[in-house]
Design a protein around this motif. Structure first.
Motif, PDB file in Angstrom:
ATOM      1  N   ASP A  15      45.379  40.944  34.931  1.00 22.96           N
ATOM      2  CA  ASP A  15      44.802  41.992  34.073  1.00 22.96           C
ATOM      3  C   ASP A  15      45.419  41.865  32.534  1.00 22.96           C
ATOM      4  O   ASP A  15      44.565  41.942  31.634  1.00 22.96           O
ATOM      5  CB  ASP A  15      45.298  43.361  34.530  1.00 22.96           C
ATOM      6  CG  ASP A  15      44.697  44.510  33.724  1.00 22.96           C
ATOM      7  OD1 ASP A  15      43.520  44.377  33.549  1.00 22.96           O
ATOM      8  OD2 ASP A  15      45.510  45.243  33.181  1.00 22.96           O
ATOM      9  N   LYS A  18      43.489  39.314  30.666  1.00 19.57           N
ATOM     10  CA  LYS A  18      41.964  39.751  30.515  1.00 19.57           C
ATOM     11  C   LYS A  18      41.059  39.321  31.515  1.00 19.57           C
ATOM     12  O   LYS A  18      39.797  39.350  31.230  1.00 19.57           O
ATOM     13  CB  LYS A  18      41.636  39.373  29.165  1.00 19.57           C
ATOM     14  CG  LYS A  18      42.516  39.732  28.184  1.00 19.57           C
ATOM     15  CD  LYS A  18      42.600  41.201  27.772  1.00 19.57           C
ATOM     16  CE  LYS A  18      43.394  41.682  26.587  1.00 19.57           C
ATOM     17  NZ  LYS A  18      44.198  42.711  26.561  1.00 19.57           N
ATOM     18  N   TYR A  20      38.659  40.103  34.755  1.00 14.64           N
ATOM     19  CA  TYR A  20      38.221  41.384  35.017  1.00 14.64           C
ATOM     20  C   TYR A  20      37.409  41.424  36.217  1.00 14.64           C
ATOM     21  O   TYR A  20      37.660  40.394  37.321  1.00 14.64           O
ATOM     22  CB  TYR A  20      37.215  41.683  33.957  1.00 14.64           C
ATOM     23  CG  TYR A  20      36.157  40.651  33.910  1.00 14.64           C
ATOM     24  CD1 TYR A  20      34.748  40.658  34.228  1.00 14.64           C
ATOM     25  CD2 TYR A  20      36.451  39.504  32.990  1.00 14.64           C
ATOM     26  CE1 TYR A  20      33.891  39.470  34.105  1.00 14.64           C
ATOM     27  CE2 TYR A  20      35.528  38.351  32.676  1.00 14.64           C
ATOM     28  CZ  TYR A  20      34.274  38.589  33.278  1.00 14.64           C
ATOM     29  OH  TYR A  20      33.252  37.786  32.883  1.00 14.64           O
ATOM     30  N   HIS A  47      39.118  30.118  30.393  1.00 15.25           N
ATOM     31  CA  HIS A  47      39.761  31.497  30.640  1.00 15.25           C
ATOM     32  C   HIS A  47      40.142  31.460  32.067  1.00 15.25           C
ATOM     33  O   HIS A  47      41.251  31.914  32.535  1.00 15.25           O
ATOM     34  CB  HIS A  47      38.607  32.733  30.509  1.00 15.25           C
ATOM     35  CG  HIS A  47      39.298  33.946  30.685  1.00 15.25           C
ATOM     36  ND1 HIS A  47      38.286  34.945  31.088  1.00 15.25           N
ATOM     37  CD2 HIS A  47      40.486  34.674  30.443  1.00 15.25           C
ATOM     38  CE1 HIS A  47      39.111  36.004  31.008  1.00 15.25           C
ATOM     39  NE2 HIS A  47      40.301  35.931  30.755  1.00 15.25           N
TER      40      HIS A  47
END
Length: 65
Positions: A15, A18, A20, A47
């Protein structure tokens, strides 16, 4: 450290990066390999690579003897 506590720490680390759709799945009764799966979604290859970093560090720091 208990496996549930480790799964929660990993979810928090995801988290913070970032991630999800973070999910903790309790699979203790379904497999002998692990008690929990922690799954998250990233929005690019880069990411996802960044999300994998905290998991590796957490696992290495709390490896069972």
């Amino acid at each position: 450290m208990e496996s549930k506590e480790l799964a929660i720490r990993l979810a928090r680390a995801l988290d913070a990066k970032k991630g999800y759709n973070i999910r903790i799945l309790h699979v203790e009764n379904l497999t002998t390999v692990t008690d929990y799966f922690v799954i998250a979604t990233g929005n690019s290859t880069t990411h996802v690579g960044a999300l994998a970093g905290p998991r590796r560090r957490e696992r290495a720091a709390h490896r069972r003897p």
